[in-house]
Design a protein around this motif. Structure first.
Motif, PDB file in Angstrom:
ATOM      1  N   UNK A   1       0.832  -1.207   0.000  1.00  0.00           N
ATOM      2  CA  UNK A   1       0.000   0.000   0.000  1.00  0.00           C
ATOM      3  C   UNK A   1       0.866   1.255   0.000  1.00  0.00           C
ATOM      4  N   UNK A   2       1.869   1.264   0.846  1.00  0.00           N
ATOM      5  CA  UNK A   2       2.759   2.429   0.927  1.00  0.00           C
ATOM      6  C   UNK A   2       3.487   2.644  -0.393  1.00  0.00           C
ATOM      7  N   UNK A   3       3.981   1.582  -0.961  1.00  0.00           N
ATOM      8  CA  UNK A   3       4.694   1.701  -2.240  1.00  0.00           C
ATOM      9  C   UNK A   3       3.796   2.327  -3.307  1.00  0.00           C
ATOM     10  N   UNK A   4       2.576   1.840  -3.372  1.00  0.00           N
ATOM     11  CA  UNK A   4       1.642   2.346  -4.374  1.00  0.00           C
ATOM     12  C   UNK A   4       1.267   3.811  -4.106  1.00  0.00           C
ATOM     13  N   UNK A   5       0.930   4.132  -2.865  1.00  0.00           N
ATOM     14  CA  UNK A   5       0.492   5.497  -2.550  1.00  0.00           C
ATOM     15  C   UNK A   5       1.636   6.512  -2.609  1.00  0.00           C
ATOM     16  N   UNK A   6       2.810   6.138  -2.116  1.00  0.00           N
ATOM     17  CA  UNK A   6       3.948   7.054  -2.197  1.00  0.00           C
ATOM     18  C   UNK A   6       4.300   7.338  -3.646  1.00  0.00           C
ATOM     19  N   UNK A   7       4.227   6.318  -4.463  1.00  0.00           N
ATOM     20  CA  UNK A   7       4.545   6.503  -5.878  1.00  0.00           C
ATOM     21  C   UNK A   7       3.485   7.358  -6.572  1.00  0.00           C
ATOM     22  N   UNK A   8       2.246   7.152  -6.216  1.00  0.00           N
ATOM     23  CA  UNK A   8       1.162   7.878  -6.869  1.00  0.00           C
ATOM     24  C   UNK A   8       1.074   9.332  -6.389  1.00  0.00           C
ATOM     25  N   UNK A   9       1.175   9.542  -5.067  1.00  0.00           N
ATOM     26  CA  UNK A   9       0.937  10.870  -4.513  1.00  0.00           C
ATOM     27  C   UNK A   9       2.181  11.528  -3.905  1.00  0.00           C
ATOM     28  N   UNK A  10       3.220  10.736  -3.673  1.00  0.00           N
ATOM     29  CA  UNK A  10       4.400  11.261  -3.003  1.00  0.00           C
ATOM     30  C   UNK A  10       4.295  11.076  -1.504  1.00  0.00           C
ATOM     31  N   UNK A  11       5.429  11.076  -0.855  1.00  0.00           N
ATOM     32  CA  UNK A  11       5.499  10.868   0.585  1.00  0.00           C
ATOM     33  C   UNK A  11       4.745  11.961   1.340  1.00  0.00           C
ATOM     34  N   UNK A  12       4.986  13.197   0.978  1.00  0.00           N
ATOM     35  CA  UNK A  12       4.432  14.329   1.700  1.00  0.00           C
ATOM     36  C   UNK A  12       2.907  14.388   1.635  1.00  0.00           C
ATOM     37  N   UNK A  13       2.334  13.920   0.543  1.00  0.00           N
ATOM     38  CA  UNK A  13       0.877  14.014   0.363  1.00  0.00           C
ATOM     39  C   UNK A  13       0.149  12.737   0.774  1.00  0.00           C
ATOM     40  N   UNK A  14       0.863  11.779   1.319  1.00  0.00           N
ATOM     41  CA  UNK A  14       0.254  10.527   1.780  1.00  0.00           C
ATOM     42  C   UNK A  14       0.282  10.505   3.304  1.00  0.00           C
TER      43      UNK A  14
ATOM     44  N   UNK B   1       7.786   7.662   8.264  1.00  0.00           N
ATOM     45  CA  UNK B   1       9.165   7.652   7.785  1.00  0.00           C
ATOM     46  C   UNK B   1       9.734   6.226   7.752  1.00  0.00           C
ATOM     47  N   UNK B   2       9.410   5.420   8.746  1.00  0.00           N
ATOM     48  CA  UNK B   2       9.929   4.038   8.785  1.00  0.00           C
ATOM     49  C   UNK B   2       9.346   3.167   7.684  1.00  0.00           C
ATOM     50  N   UNK B   3       8.078   3.367   7.357  1.00  0.00           N
ATOM     51  CA  UNK B   3       7.505   2.591   6.246  1.00  0.00           C
ATOM     52  C   UNK B   3       8.120   3.046   4.934  1.00  0.00           C
ATOM     53  N   UNK B   4       8.356   4.342   4.788  1.00  0.00           N
ATOM     54  CA  UNK B   4       9.036   4.842   3.588  1.00  0.00           C
ATOM     55  C   UNK B   4      10.396   4.185   3.450  1.00  0.00           C
ATOM     56  N   UNK B   5      11.128   4.158   4.550  1.00  0.00           N
ATOM     57  CA  UNK B   5      12.466   3.565   4.523  1.00  0.00           C
ATOM     58  C   UNK B   5      12.404   2.086   4.132  1.00  0.00           C
ATOM     59  N   UNK B   6      11.480   1.363   4.715  1.00  0.00           N
ATOM     60  CA  UNK B   6      11.340  -0.062   4.394  1.00  0.00           C
ATOM     61  C   UNK B   6      11.011  -0.265   2.921  1.00  0.00           C
TER      62      UNK B   6
END
Length: 191
Positions: free
Chosen positions: A13-26, A50-55
């Motif tokens: 989920x994080x991979x998909x949302x960060x890629x679609x909207x970016x870290x800051x907007x998720x 931040x930890x999920x982003x890192x993972x």
């Protein structure tokens, strides 16, 4: 759901949302909703966004580094193998930061600067261990020379990522790195 499957679901989920909207907007709420879990469940597996982003970033980079190492084994010589591998890994790292986080956020946020330092250190460790485990590189190039090559390349790529204003600047910097800097770094590594 089993803990490992739940963690994997959160990462997807994080991979998909960060890629679609970016870290800051998720938000964490977005991540929990997309993973179909409660926000509290998210925090049981990851103490912060931040930890999920890192993972997610490290998983993505790890997969790509292994793929790059596996595909480059047919290069004609060690120098070409190292240069092509470093260049491809550098592009993956830049792309990951650009797609998942966004350079604007990284350049503007003090927290992002500290996070980027952590990512940079972990990336260096991942690359060094991956290169050492690779039969073509690990048995031929001493660890301290690999460390030199990885540190220099990583620092150069991150520095021009911070100074580039447009995608054209990024392409120009990568071409300059590939043609004017990387050959000398590889040559110094193999001396």
């Amino acid at each position: 759901m089993e803990p490992d499957k739940l963690t994997l679901s959160i990462k997807r989920s994080a991979r998909e949302l960060f890629r679609r909207y970016g870290y800051n907007k998720t938000s964490v709420n977005d991540l929990a909703k997309h993973a179909k879990i409660a926000k509290a469940t998210f925090y049981k597996h990851f103490a912060s966004k931040e930890l999920i982003l890192h993972a997610v970033l490290m998983d993505y980079i790890r997969e790509n580094v292994q793929d790059i190492l596996d595909k480059n084994v047919r290069e004609k010589d060690l120098s070409t193998f190292l240069a092509n591998t470093i260049l491809r890994v550098s592009r993956v790292t830049y792309t990951v930061c650009n797609e998942f986080v966004g350079w604007e956020f990284i350049r503007e946020s003090a927290n992002a600067q500290e996070y980027l330092k952590t990512l940079s250190d972990d990336l260096e460790f991942l690359l060094l261990s991956s290169f050492i485990q690779n039969d073509t590189i690990g048995q031929t190039v001493p660890e301290e020379r690999l460390t030199f090559l990885i540190k220099c390349s990583k620092n150069i790529v991150f520095s021009f990522a911070f100074t580039a204003v447009t995608e054209a600047d990024v392409r120009k910097n990568f071409i300059s790195f590939q043609k004017e800097i990387l050959p000398y770094l590889v040559q110094a590594t193999l001396l």
